[in-house]
Design a protein around this motif. Structure first.
Motif, PDB file in Angstrom:
ATOM      1  N   TRP A   1       0.799  -1.230   0.000  1.00  0.00           N
ATOM      2  CA  TRP A   1       0.000   0.000   0.000  1.00  0.00           C
ATOM      3  C   TRP A   1       0.836   1.286   0.000  1.00  0.00           C
ATOM      4  N   CYS A   2       1.887   1.296   0.797  1.00  0.00           N
ATOM      5  CA  CYS A   2       2.652   2.530   1.022  1.00  0.00           C
ATOM      6  C   CYS A   2       3.711   2.689  -0.071  1.00  0.00           C
ATOM      7  N   ARG A   3       3.248   2.905  -1.278  1.00  0.00           N
ATOM      8  CA  ARG A   3       4.131   2.968  -2.436  1.00  0.00           C
ATOM      9  C   ARG A   3       4.786   4.342  -2.539  1.00  0.00           C
ATOM     10  N   PRO A   4       5.891   4.421  -3.288  1.00  0.00           N
ATOM     11  CA  PRO A   4       6.571   5.720  -3.406  1.00  0.00           C
ATOM     12  C   PRO A   4       5.663   6.822  -3.931  1.00  0.00           C
ATOM     13  N   THR A   5       4.809   6.477  -4.911  1.00  0.00           N
ATOM     14  CA  THR A   5       3.834   7.431  -5.434  1.00  0.00           C
ATOM     15  C   THR A   5       2.450   6.795  -5.389  1.00  0.00           C
ATOM     16  N   ASN A   6       1.440   7.606  -5.266  1.00  0.00           N
ATOM     17  CA  ASN A   6       0.049   7.144  -5.210  1.00  0.00           C
ATOM     18  C   ASN A   6      -0.169   6.040  -4.170  1.00  0.00           C
ATOM     19  N   PRO A   7       0.239   6.290  -2.920  1.00  0.00           N
ATOM     20  CA  PRO A   7       0.023   5.276  -1.876  1.00  0.00           C
ATOM     21  C   PRO A   7      -1.473   5.058  -1.633  1.00  0.00           C
ATOM     22  N   GLN A   8      -1.822   3.816  -1.310  1.00  0.00           N
ATOM     23  CA  GLN A   8      -3.222   3.467  -1.058  1.00  0.00           C
ATOM     24  C   GLN A   8      -3.485   3.504   0.449  1.00  0.00           C
ATOM     25  N   CYS A   9      -3.444   4.693   1.001  1.00  0.00           N
ATOM     26  CA  CYS A   9      -3.538   4.855   2.451  1.00  0.00           C
ATOM     27  C   CYS A   9      -4.839   4.293   3.015  1.00  0.00           C
ATOM     28  N   ASP A  10      -5.935   4.443   2.279  1.00  0.00           N
ATOM     29  CA  ASP A  10      -7.233   4.026   2.787  1.00  0.00           C
ATOM     30  C   ASP A  10      -7.345   2.514   2.938  1.00  0.00           C
ATOM     31  N   LYS A  11      -6.466   1.777   2.291  1.00  0.00           N
ATOM     32  CA  LYS A  11      -6.496   0.318   2.385  1.00  0.00           C
ATOM     33  C   LYS A  11      -5.537  -0.232   3.441  1.00  0.00           C
ATOM     34  N   CYS A  12      -4.677   0.611   3.990  1.00  0.00           N
ATOM     35  CA  CYS A  12      -3.646   0.188   4.939  1.00  0.00           C
ATOM     36  C   CYS A  12      -4.180   0.212   6.358  1.00  0.00           C
ATOM     37  N   TYR A  13      -3.908  -0.835   7.113  1.00  0.00           N
ATOM     38  CA  TYR A  13      -4.399  -0.916   8.494  1.00  0.00           C
ATOM     39  C   TYR A  13      -3.726   0.081   9.427  1.00  0.00           C
ATOM     40  N   MET A  14      -2.670   0.749   8.951  1.00  0.00           N
ATOM     41  CA  MET A  14      -2.005   1.763   9.763  1.00  0.00           C
ATOM     42  C   MET A  14      -2.535   3.167   9.489  1.00  0.00           C
ATOM     43  N   CYS A  15      -3.521   3.289   8.600  1.00  0.00           N
ATOM     44  CA  CYS A  15      -3.960   4.600   8.124  1.00  0.00           C
ATOM     45  C   CYS A  15      -4.337   5.536   9.265  1.00  0.00           C
ATOM     46  N   GLU A  16      -5.137   5.069  10.215  1.00  0.00           N
ATOM     47  CA  GLU A  16      -5.616   5.953  11.277  1.00  0.00           C
ATOM     48  C   GLU A  16      -4.511   6.383  12.234  1.00  0.00           C
ATOM     49  N   PHE A  17      -3.363   5.650  12.212  1.00  0.00           N
ATOM     50  CA  PHE A  17      -2.250   5.987  13.085  1.00  0.00           C
ATOM     51  C   PHE A  17      -1.159   6.770  12.366  1.00  0.00           C
ATOM     52  N   CYS A  18      -1.228   6.814  11.046  1.00  0.00           N
ATOM     53  CA  CYS A  18      -0.127   7.348  10.237  1.00  0.00           C
ATOM     54  C   CYS A  18      -0.247   8.868  10.066  1.00  0.00           C
ATOM     55  N   PRO A  19       0.710   9.632  10.566  1.00  0.00           N
ATOM     56  CA  PRO A  19       0.624  11.087  10.426  1.00  0.00           C
ATOM     57  C   PRO A  19       0.675  11.559   8.981  1.00  0.00           C
ATOM     58  N   THR A  20       1.383  10.828   8.123  1.00  0.00           N
ATOM     59  CA  THR A  20       1.455  11.208   6.711  1.00  0.00           C
ATOM     60  C   THR A  20       0.092  11.014   6.035  1.00  0.00           C
ATOM     61  N   ALA A  21      -0.561   9.883   6.342  1.00  0.00           N
ATOM     62  CA  ALA A  21      -1.895   9.636   5.771  1.00  0.00           C
ATOM     63  C   ALA A  21      -2.888  10.664   6.283  1.00  0.00           C
ATOM     64  N   GLN A  22      -2.830  10.960   7.559  1.00  0.00           N
ATOM     65  CA  GLN A  22      -3.776  11.918   8.137  1.00  0.00           C
ATOM     66  C   GLN A  22      -3.535  13.331   7.589  1.00  0.00           C
ATOM     67  N   ALA A  23      -2.293  13.684   7.369  1.00  0.00           N
ATOM     68  CA  ALA A  23      -1.998  14.988   6.775  1.00  0.00           C
ATOM     69  C   ALA A  23      -2.543  15.061   5.357  1.00  0.00           C
TER      70      ALA A  23
END
Length: 252
Positions: A225-247
């Motif tokens: 999911w956490c690819r260099p470009t176009n990461p699929q944050c919404d599919k990653c189980y760490m999304c709610e904890f990830c500051p980069t995804a939340q930003a």
């Protein structure tokens, strides 16, 4: 940060305590069967680890199988009888087995000789007898061309996937590759530009009993999911904890 690390450790602990199943290293069932045969061909796993450098993992891990097809088998006695020149030729013909065939052929050749001398032909002696994790890492480090990344990767796979018993696990570090580094940076566990040593010691600080528990979770997140470009944050189980995804969500 503690909550993020705890989530990774929880996933790592789940993988560590799962029942042993055949590891899928290559996508080739016959090749994977050879690598999983720690009882009959433990050297196949070791030699694949030695070859795992500067190429995709699947390319390195299929080398024992490809060699077996080119030299007519993969028993240790057969391997030991192959000359340095013949092994190098096998890495080149009919196609290159590795990006650096000469270098890796030499590493594999010297690995065979070390197993013959130090292990009396039985590579499983590297990890038999429930040794301390540091002892297993050290034995891998003694192979030509092996650094901490390969040594800890090999020891981690033995402990986590093959369920090899060790007396402790605190010397099994994360193996820092592009996926783990990217995930650790985006999760805020390390800073952009941190050295490999800084990433390793941060993992040690976050989970001293077994830093390497975070290795596979971070790697699978990075590859999936956490690819260099176009990461699929919404599919990653760490999304709610990830500051980069939340930003990223805040900017939407």
């Amino acid at each position: 940060m503690d909550q993020i690390a705890a989530k990774l450790v929880s996933r790592g602990d789940q993988l560590f305590h799962a029942e042993r199943v055949r590891c899928k290293f290559t996508g080739n069932d016959v090749a994977d069967a050879l690598l999983n045969d720690l009882e009959g061909h433990p050297h196949a796993f070791v030699l694949a680890c030695l070859a795992d450098r500067q190429v995709k993992a699947e390319v390195a891990w299929i080398i024992p199988y490809e060699l077996s097809q080119r030299i007519g088998g993969f028993s240790f006695d057969l391997l030991r009888a192959v000359s340095r020149d013949d092994l190098r030729d096998a890495f080149h013909q009919p196609s290159k087995l590795h990006r650096f065939p000469d270098r890796v052929a030499e590493v594999v050749y010297k690995g065979i000789q070390r197993i013959a001398v130090e292990c009396d032909g039985d590579a499983s002696r590297i990890w038999s007898g429930e040794p301390p994790s540091a002892a297993v890492v050290l034995r891998f480090l003694r192979f030509d061309g092996v650094g901490p990344k390969i040594a800890t990767m090999a020891t981690n796979i033995l402990a986590r996937d093959f369920k090899v018993q060790m007396s402790d696990y605190y010397s099994i570090d994360v193996s820092v590759d592009v996926h783990l580094r990217r995930v650790f940076e985006r999760l805020g566990l390390v800073q952009d530009g941190d050295t490999v040593e800084q990433v390793v010691y941060q993992a040690r600080a976050l989970h001293p009993p077994f830093p390497g528990l975070m290795d596979l979770p971070a790697w699978e997140i990075g590859r999936t999911w956490c690819r260099p470009t176009n990461p699929q944050c919404d599919k990653c189980y760490m999304c709610e904890f990830c500051p980069t995804a939340q930003a990223g969500k805040a900017l939407q």
